[in-house]
Design a protein around this motif. Structure first.
Motif, mmCIF file in Angstrom:
data_model
loop_
_atom_site.group_PDB
_atom_site.id
_atom_site.type_symbol
_atom_site.label_atom_id
_atom_site.label_comp_id
_atom_site.label_asym_id
_atom_site.label_seq_id
_atom_site.Cartn_x
_atom_site.Cartn_y
_atom_site.Cartn_z
ATOM 1 N N MET A 214 53.525 50.451 173.874
ATOM 2 C CA MET A 214 53.649 49.461 172.807
ATOM 3 C C MET A 214 52.389 49.426 171.947
ATOM 4 S SD MET A 214 55.454 46.423 175.052
ATOM 5 C CE MET A 214 55.294 45.211 173.739
ATOM 6 N N ALA A 215 51.246 49.550 172.580
ATOM 7 C CA ALA A 215 49.984 49.570 171.835
ATOM 8 C C ALA A 215 49.881 50.822 170.987
ATOM 9 C CB ALA A 215 48.805 49.487 172.802
ATOM 10 N N ALA A 216 50.397 51.949 171.490
ATOM 11 C CA ALA A 216 50.345 53.203 170.733
ATOM 12 C C ALA A 216 51.193 53.116 169.473
ATOM 13 C CB ALA A 216 50.814 54.355 171.617
ATOM 14 N N ARG A 217 52.351 52.486 169.569
ATOM 15 C CA ARG A 217 53.224 52.364 168.398
ATOM 16 C C ARG A 217 52.631 51.424 167.348
ATOM 17 N NH1 ARG A 217 59.258 51.930 171.204
ATOM 18 N NH2 ARG A 217 59.353 54.112 171.931
ATOM 19 N N ALA A 218 51.893 50.412 167.821
ATOM 20 C CA ALA A 218 51.322 49.440 166.886
ATOM 21 C C ALA A 218 49.940 49.835 166.381
ATOM 22 C CB ALA A 218 51.239 48.068 167.560
ATOM 23 N N ALA A 219 49.358 50.893 166.931
ATOM 24 C CA ALA A 219 47.999 51.274 166.564
ATOM 25 C C ALA A 219 47.965 51.901 165.180
ATOM 26 C CB ALA A 219 47.432 52.258 167.592
ATOM 27 N N SER A 220 46.795 51.826 164.560
ATOM 28 C CA SER A 220 46.604 52.470 163.266
ATOM 29 C C SER A 220 46.546 53.975 163.449
ATOM 30 C CB SER A 220 45.310 51.970 162.617
ATOM 31 O OG SER A 220 44.188 52.289 163.426
ATOM 32 N N SER A 221 46.609 54.688 162.336
ATOM 33 C CA SER A 221 46.619 56.157 162.409
ATOM 34 C C SER A 221 45.343 56.704 163.022
ATOM 35 C CB SER A 221 46.812 56.741 161.001
ATOM 36 O OG SER A 221 45.799 56.269 160.128
ATOM 37 N N ASP A 222 44.213 55.995 162.851
ATOM 38 C CA ASP A 222 42.943 56.468 163.408
ATOM 39 C C ASP A 222 42.909 56.344 164.929
ATOM 40 O OD1 ASP A 222 42.057 56.984 160.849
ATOM 41 O OD2 ASP A 222 41.116 55.012 160.610
ATOM 42 N N ASN A 223 43.602 55.317 165.441
ATOM 43 C CA ASN A 223 43.556 55.071 166.883
ATOM 44 C C ASN A 223 44.730 55.669 167.634
ATOM 45 O OD1 ASN A 223 41.189 53.560 166.607
ATOM 46 N ND2 ASN A 223 42.340 51.674 166.172
ATOM 47 N N LYS A 224 45.727 56.178 166.906
ATOM 48 C CA LYS A 224 46.926 56.693 167.573
ATOM 49 C C LYS A 224 46.612 57.860 168.497
ATOM 50 C CE LYS A 224 50.776 55.316 164.618
ATOM 51 N NZ LYS A 224 51.504 54.625 165.700
ATOM 52 N N LYS A 225 45.713 58.737 168.090
ATOM 53 C CA LYS A 225 45.416 59.924 168.883
ATOM 54 C C LYS A 225 44.847 59.543 170.242
ATOM 55 C CE LYS A 225 42.896 64.291 168.833
ATOM 56 N NZ LYS A 225 41.967 65.180 168.063
ATOM 57 N N SER A 226 43.830 58.666 170.263
ATOM 58 C CA SER A 226 43.222 58.257 171.526
ATOM 59 C C SER A 226 44.191 57.442 172.370
ATOM 60 C CB SER A 226 41.951 57.452 171.269
ATOM 61 O OG SER A 226 42.246 56.281 170.535
ATOM 62 N N THR A 227 45.019 56.631 171.700
ATOM 63 C CA THR A 227 45.982 55.810 172.431
ATOM 64 C C THR A 227 47.040 56.670 173.099
ATOM 65 O OG1 THR A 227 45.644 54.024 170.825
ATOM 66 C CG2 THR A 227 47.566 53.875 172.266
ATOM 67 N N TYR A 228 47.561 57.640 172.382
ATOM 68 C CA TYR A 228 48.569 58.527 172.971
ATOM 69 C C TYR A 228 47.963 59.409 174.064
ATOM 70 C CZ TYR A 228 52.509 57.450 169.939
ATOM 71 O OH TYR A 228 53.559 56.811 169.334
ATOM 72 N N LYS A 229 46.685 59.735 173.939
ATOM 73 C CA LYS A 229 46.018 60.499 174.991
ATOM 74 C C LYS A 229 45.935 59.664 176.268
ATOM 75 C CE LYS A 229 41.921 63.260 176.010
ATOM 76 N NZ LYS A 229 40.615 63.772 175.503
#
Length: 335
Positions: A214-229
């Motif tokens: 849920m956090a990955a879907r709501a994250a900004s484009s800059d944070n998506k990479k680290s969140t999905y990792k």
């Protein structure tokens, strides 16, 4: 109960022993364990050499997993060899050895759950991560992990001592965890404990995975990479945890198979040892030793004994020397 020892040895109560055709399989286990211990040693050395790793909660938990699994694999391999050659050891050291292996074996899944929770806090509560993952809380968390994982092994040991006469403790046996399960109720108690263990950790893993997704879907484009990792890291931990927990259930399959065909029982036990003991513990180096860029850079240097730096330094020296050689004729022309 625990199938680590059981995976490569046979029941002392049934009077079975390894047959010679397993010799090549035992040799393969020694090779796999040797490679596993070498990789873990390099990673533990890397962790100890860098202060930045010793102050990060996820690397501390990772180092505990490496240490725990290395000691467990070393003791398990020792029990495997003793069992293969039917080597008799006194009952008291055998009970201590089995209790320690049970303890280490139960500790690994709890540490994996703690690593998933750490990623959940880092992604879903980033502003509170530094306060939650402080030195005091880390020590409390590690103490909780070691305490919970010690409960069932110590109860098993106390139960074994309580229900057996003192003469039993003076005998010598081919060491196996099966000798500590004198009565059926002991096996049933262990089974109930493992089922609760499995359910609780499964719920925690699913909870952290959903929250991070849920956090990955709501994250900004800059944070998506680290969140999905982090999401993939939790998923890998879930696979690793699943293999560790399935290992707790393999003994019941082995008990049924042993009643059908003994050679099939040996092959099943050997396969369980490779798949559910060695394999999940090889995932930890993969998750944090190779996928983590910061750790991998330091690990590569230590694994190659500093050779990249030596080659890089020599290359720069050669470049500088070539440059001097090329400019010398120009200097002579100007003079």
């Amino acid at each position: 109960m625990q199938s680590i020892i059981n995976n490569s040895n046979v029941s002392i109560n049934s009077g079975f022993y390894f047959s010679r055709p397993l010799n090549e399989k035992i040799l393969l286990v020694q090779v796999l364990v040797g490679i596993f211990l070498y990789v873990n040693f390099i990673m533990i050395f890397t962790f100890l050499k860098k202060e930045v790793f010793r102050e990060d909660t996820r690397y501390i938990l990772f180092a505990q997993t490496l240490f725990n699994d290395s000691l467990l694999m070393l003791l398990t391999d020792l029990a495997v060899v003793w069992s293969y050659y039917s080597y008799l050891i006194p009952m008291i050291p055998c009970c201590i050895l089995c209790t320690l292996m049970n303890w280490l074996n139960d500790c690994t899944p709890l540490t994996l759950v703690a690593m998933c929770l750490e990623r959940y806090v880092a992604i879903c509560m980033p502003l509170r991560h530094a306060d939650i993952s402080n030195s005091r809380n880390r020590k409390i968390g590690l103490l909780i992990i070691w305490t919970i994982s010690s409960l069932m092994p110590l109860l098993t040991l106390i139960g074994f001592i309580a229900v057996n006469p003192s003469s039993t403790m003076q005998s010598s046996v081919v060491c196996s965890i099966e000798i500590m399960l004198t009565f059926t109720w002991q096996s049933q108690l262990r089974a109930v404990h493992l089922q609760l263990y499995f359910i609780c950790m499964f719920v925690i893993i699913v909870f952290t995975y959903i929250k991070i997704m849920m956090a990955a879907r709501a994250a900004s484009s800059d944070n998506k990479k680290s969140t999905y990792k982090s999401l993939r890291t939790v998923l890998l931990h879930a696979c690793q945890l699943f293999l560790c927990l399935v290992q707790f259930l393999t003994q019941y399959i082995e008990m049924v198979v042993m009643q059908i065909d003994f050679m099939l029982f040996i092959n099943v036990r050997y396969s369980n040892f490779i798949v559910f003991v060695i394999a999940p513990r090889c995932l930890s180096p993969l998750i944090y030793g190779i996928r983590d860029e910061k750790f991998f850079l330091v690990l590569k240097d230590h694994a190659l004994f500093g050779l990249p730096k030596i080659i890089s330094g020599a290359f720069h020296v050669n470049q500088h020397g070539l440059k001097c050689v090329k400019t010398r004729p120009l200097q002579m022309l100007h003079t």
